[in-house]
Enzyme design. Structure first.
Site, PDB file in Angstrom:
ATOM      1  N   GLU A 282       0.819  -1.202   0.000  1.00 52.47           N
ATOM      2  CA  GLU A 282       0.000   0.000   0.000  1.00 52.47           C
ATOM      3  C   GLU A 282       0.859   1.261   0.000  1.00 52.47           C
ATOM      4  O   GLU A 282       1.977   1.265   0.500  1.00 52.47           O
ATOM      5  CB  GLU A 282      -0.902   0.009   1.236  1.00 52.47           C
ATOM      6  CG  GLU A 282      -1.853  -1.158   1.211  1.00 52.47           C
ATOM      7  CD  GLU A 282      -2.911  -1.092   2.287  1.00 52.47           C
ATOM      8  OE1 GLU A 282      -3.586  -2.097   2.498  1.00 52.47           O
ATOM      9  OE2 GLU A 282      -3.074  -0.020   2.902  1.00 52.47           O
TER      10      GLU A 282
ATOM     11  N   CYS B  58       3.463   8.313   0.943  1.00 51.30           N
ATOM     12  CA  CYS B  58       4.095   7.361   1.856  1.00 51.30           C
ATOM     13  C   CYS B  58       4.194   6.020   1.119  1.00 51.30           C
ATOM     14  O   CYS B  58       3.166   5.496   0.667  1.00 51.30           O
ATOM     15  CB  CYS B  58       3.198   7.262   3.088  1.00 51.30           C
ATOM     16  SG  CYS B  58       3.749   6.068   4.289  1.00 51.30           S
TER      17      CYS B  58
ATOM     18  N   CYS C  55       6.596  -7.161   7.001  1.00 51.18           N
ATOM     19  CA  CYS C  55       7.781  -6.681   7.712  1.00 51.18           C
ATOM     20  C   CYS C  55       8.176  -7.750   8.713  1.00 51.18           C
ATOM     21  O   CYS C  55       7.320  -8.340   9.365  1.00 51.18           O
ATOM     22  CB  CYS C  55       7.483  -5.368   8.439  1.00 51.18           C
ATOM     23  SG  CYS C  55       8.930  -4.675   9.276  1.00 51.18           S
TER      24      CYS C  55
ATOM     25  N   CYS D  48       6.999  -5.415  15.319  1.00 51.28           N
ATOM     26  CA  CYS D  48       6.644  -4.465  16.388  1.00 51.28           C
ATOM     27  C   CYS D  48       5.226  -4.791  16.857  1.00 51.28           C
ATOM     28  O   CYS D  48       4.323  -5.016  16.034  1.00 51.28           O
ATOM     29  CB  CYS D  48       6.756  -3.027  15.899  1.00 51.28           C
ATOM     30  SG  CYS D  48       8.439  -2.647  15.368  1.00 51.28           S
TER      31      CYS D  48
ATOM     32  N   CYS E 184       2.094  -2.676  15.616  1.00 51.99           N
ATOM     33  CA  CYS E 184       2.009  -2.279  14.214  1.00 51.99           C
ATOM     34  C   CYS E 184       1.268  -3.321  13.377  1.00 51.99           C
ATOM     35  O   CYS E 184       1.579  -4.514  13.445  1.00 51.99           O
ATOM     36  CB  CYS E 184       3.425  -2.065  13.673  1.00 51.99           C
ATOM     37  SG  CYS E 184       3.501  -1.882  11.883  1.00 51.99           S
TER      38      CYS E 184
ATOM     39  N   CYS F 131      -0.236   6.606   7.700  1.00 51.50           N
ATOM     40  CA  CYS F 131       1.090   6.103   7.375  1.00 51.50           C
ATOM     41  C   CYS F 131       1.572   5.222   8.513  1.00 51.50           C
ATOM     42  O   CYS F 131       1.440   5.580   9.666  1.00 51.50           O
ATOM     43  CB  CYS F 131       2.039   7.284   7.249  1.00 51.50           C
ATOM     44  SG  CYS F 131       2.700   7.428   5.637  1.00 51.50           S
TER      45      CYS F 131
HETATM   46  N1  SAH Z   1       9.570   0.345   9.506  1.00 48.44           N
HETATM   47  C1  SAH Z   1       9.772   1.735   9.570  1.00 48.44           C
HETATM   48  C2  SAH Z   1       8.885   2.523   8.638  1.00 48.44           C
HETATM   49  C3  SAH Z   1       7.454   2.093   8.539  1.00 48.44           C
HETATM   50  S1  SAH Z   1       6.429   2.347   9.951  1.00 48.44           S
HETATM   51  C4  SAH Z   1       9.644   2.227  10.977  1.00 48.44           C
HETATM   52  O1  SAH Z   1       9.184   1.466  11.839  1.00 48.44           O
HETATM   53  O2  SAH Z   1      10.033   3.357  11.224  1.00 48.44           O
HETATM   54  C5  SAH Z   1       6.180   4.122   9.932  1.00 48.44           C
HETATM   55  C6  SAH Z   1       5.861   4.719  11.300  1.00 48.44           C
HETATM   56  O3  SAH Z   1       4.494   4.475  11.691  1.00 48.44           O
HETATM   57  C7  SAH Z   1       6.716   4.154  12.427  1.00 48.44           C
HETATM   58  O4  SAH Z   1       7.130   5.182  13.262  1.00 48.44           O
HETATM   59  C8  SAH Z   1       5.732   3.233  13.112  1.00 48.44           C
HETATM   60  O5  SAH Z   1       6.126   2.935  14.393  1.00 48.44           O
HETATM   61  C9  SAH Z   1       4.462   4.011  13.034  1.00 48.44           C
HETATM   62  N2  SAH Z   1       3.236   3.239  13.275  1.00 48.44           N
HETATM   63  C10 SAH Z   1       2.998   1.939  12.982  1.00 48.44           C
HETATM   64  N3  SAH Z   1       1.742   1.595  13.334  1.00 48.44           N
HETATM   65  C11 SAH Z   1       1.164   2.696  13.847  1.00 48.44           C
HETATM   66  C12 SAH Z   1      -0.136   2.989  14.380  1.00 48.44           C
HETATM   67  N4  SAH Z   1      -1.091   2.065  14.428  1.00 48.44           N
HETATM   68  N5  SAH Z   1      -0.379   4.241  14.804  1.00 48.44           N
HETATM   69  C13 SAH Z   1       0.575   5.197  14.742  1.00 48.44           C
HETATM   70  N6  SAH Z   1       1.814   4.986  14.250  1.00 48.44           N
HETATM   71  C14 SAH Z   1       2.109   3.743  13.818  1.00 48.44           C
HETATM   72 FE1  SF4 Z   2       8.008  -3.037  10.628  1.00 51.55          FE
HETATM   73 FE2  SF4 Z   2       5.834  -1.882  11.602  1.00 51.55          FE
HETATM   74 FE3  SF4 Z   2       7.967  -2.177  13.159  1.00 51.55          FE
HETATM   75 FE4  SF4 Z   2       8.034  -0.386  11.129  1.00 51.55          FE
HETATM   76  S1  SF4 Z   2       6.716  -0.319  12.938  1.00 51.55           S
HETATM   77  S2  SF4 Z   2       9.610  -1.904  11.694  1.00 51.55           S
HETATM   78  S3  SF4 Z   2       6.760  -1.484   9.612  1.00 51.55           S
HETATM   79  S4  SF4 Z   2       6.732  -3.846  12.272  1.00 51.55           S
END
Ligand code: SAH
Ligand code: SF4
Length: 395
Positions: A100, A126, A133, A137, A140, A369
């Site tokens: 996406e 974005c 991934c 996390c 996420c 994003c």
């Molecule tokens: N993997 C990279 C980039 C993709 S995630 C990273 O983790 O930085 C982009 C950003 O969105 C990251 O800061 C992530 O922690 C945040 N993010 C992921 N899920 C989210 C959510 N449900 N609400 C707010 N931010 C979120």
């Molecule tokens: Fe991967 Fe989501 Fe963690 Fe970013 S926040 S590193 S996309 S699992």
């Protein structure tokens, strides 16, 4: 399901280098200027579809279509939120995966709080670097799906090209930009776990698409070798580090990678990066109610980041970007109240650090994003099936 390109074939037209284009033109029996013409279509005009390249002879396009079968992205779904200011695209990849991309328009700033739009307004895309991934996390949505594969550099660039060419049609208001002003690597995947795809794309966006390095932001969960490479890369993109906690104890629970690269190691890498590049770093902090939004975390974060300074100016090298957590179906987490966000912000800012709160975008279409998902989600307030070549979202 779409077939993957045969082994050895590019995954996207944007994976072709000038030498590849020249070879293809020669094989097709075309004069060599056709290769330059094709490069212009790809980079200057951002045309990812051979059919749209009408100034190339049909015979050459037919030859290319046969040779590059299975390459490229297909727009499978397009959802619209925030009254047309946010758009989510689902792109199918050869081999059956999908990723996406989220487009966010910002109006030209009028009121002081409209800083995000700047004087000209902005159109920020974005983009994703991986299908899924592997970082896992715990908060996420992408992390819950696991990892399928890296995108090629061309597949990353093609997301930008495909959205760019729709922009004029999608503009929500006459004042909104008709070109992309910013690209952020904050979609699905960890960019530094796919350095070839990420850096290959960043260079192409800069040199081919003409985006200034400063219009490009790469967000990392904190892969230390990736940050060290960014310090050496020689392309002055913005670096964002997803920190999400001020202590290892809390970060361990949110970001499993913290067990390998704890906060002290991460900060040491950021210090090396700042020393080498003299650039500021943005620290992303997804604020989750009752998890990492307490005064203790705000204080710890402030103490951690306030000493980071840009060597030349002595100014703060860290900018904190608070992202109110976007609820994700299946995860029992939520963002703090407005007051909670404000309190956290003030506690961090009391350390002298610049702090901003990112506006939640595309909540109704699960399009914020970093919350990109590959499931068939709920559609937004409206849907523009005319733009989607594939299936419409159900519901
Ligand atoms: N993997 C990279 C980039 C993709 S995630 C990273 O983790 O930085 C982009 C950003 O969105 C990251 O800061 C992530 O922690 C945040 N993010 C992921 N899920 C989210 C959510 N449900 N609400 C707010 N931010 C979120
Ligand atoms: Fe991967 Fe989501 Fe963690 Fe970013 S926040 S590193 S996309 S699992």
């Amino acid at each position: 399901m779409r077939e993957a390109p045969p082994a050895g074939n590019p995954r996207s037209l944007y994976d072709l280098e000038p030498a590849d284009l020249a070879r293809l033109a020669a094989e097709a029996g075309e004069p060599c200027y056709r290769a330059r013409q094709l490069a212009r279509q790809l980079d200057r005009r951002k045309l990812a579809d051979l059919d749209a390249m009408t100034d190339l002879p049909a015979s050459f396009r037919g030859f290319l279509a046969e040779r590059l079968a299975g390459a490229g992205l297909t727009l499978e779904r397009h959802q619209v939120g925030d009254d047309g200011w946010t758009h989510k695209f689902l792109f199918g990849l050869g081999g059956g995966d999908s990723v996406e991309s989220v487009l966010m328009f910002y109006p030209p700033s009028g009121a002081p709080e409209d800083w995000e739009g700047g004087r000209q307004g902005r159109a920020t895309l974005c983009i994703s670097t991986q299908a899924g991934c592997a970082m896992g996390c715990t908060f996420c949505a992408t992390g819950q799906f696991g990892f399928t594969r890296n995108l090629s550099a061309g597949e990353v660039v093609e997301q930008v090209a495909r959205v760019w060419s729709l922009l004029e049609e999608l503009r929500p208001a006459p004042g909104a930009p008709d070109h992309l002003t910013n690209v952020v690597f904050m979609g699905m995947g960890e960019p530094f776990a796919n350095p070839a795809g990420t850096w290959g794309a960043a260079w192409r966006l800069h040199q081919g698409f003409g985006l200034s390095a400063r219009a490009i932001t790469i967000s990392t969960v904190g892969l230390v070798p990736g940050i060290d490479r960014a310090a050496r890369e020689g392309l002055a993109v913005n670096l964002a580090v997803s920190i999400h906690a001020g202590t290892d104890e809390v970060r361990d629970r949110l970001v499993p990678l913290n067990h390998s690269w704890p906060v002290a190691d991460l900060l040491a890498a950021v210090r090396r990066y700042v020393a080498a590049t003299r650039r500021r770093v943005s620290f992303e902090y997804a604020l989750i109610r009752g998890v990492n939004d307490g005064a203790d975390q705000a204080e710890a974060l402030g103490r951690l980041l306030a000493p980071l300074r840009v060597p030349s100016s002595g100014g703060h090298a860290a900018h904190v970007n608070l992202i109110p957590y976007n609820p994700t179906p299946g995860l029992p987490l939520e963002g703090p109240s407005k007051r909670g966000i404000q309190r956290f912000r003030e506690l961090v800012a009391a350390h002298g650090l610049p702090v901003s709160v990112r506006a939640n975008r595309g909540v109704g279409i699960d399009a914020a994003c970093g919350q990109l998902r590959t499931t068939a989600g709920r559609p937004g307030r409206s849907l523009r099936p005319s733009l989607a070549t594939g299936r419409r979202a159900a519901g």
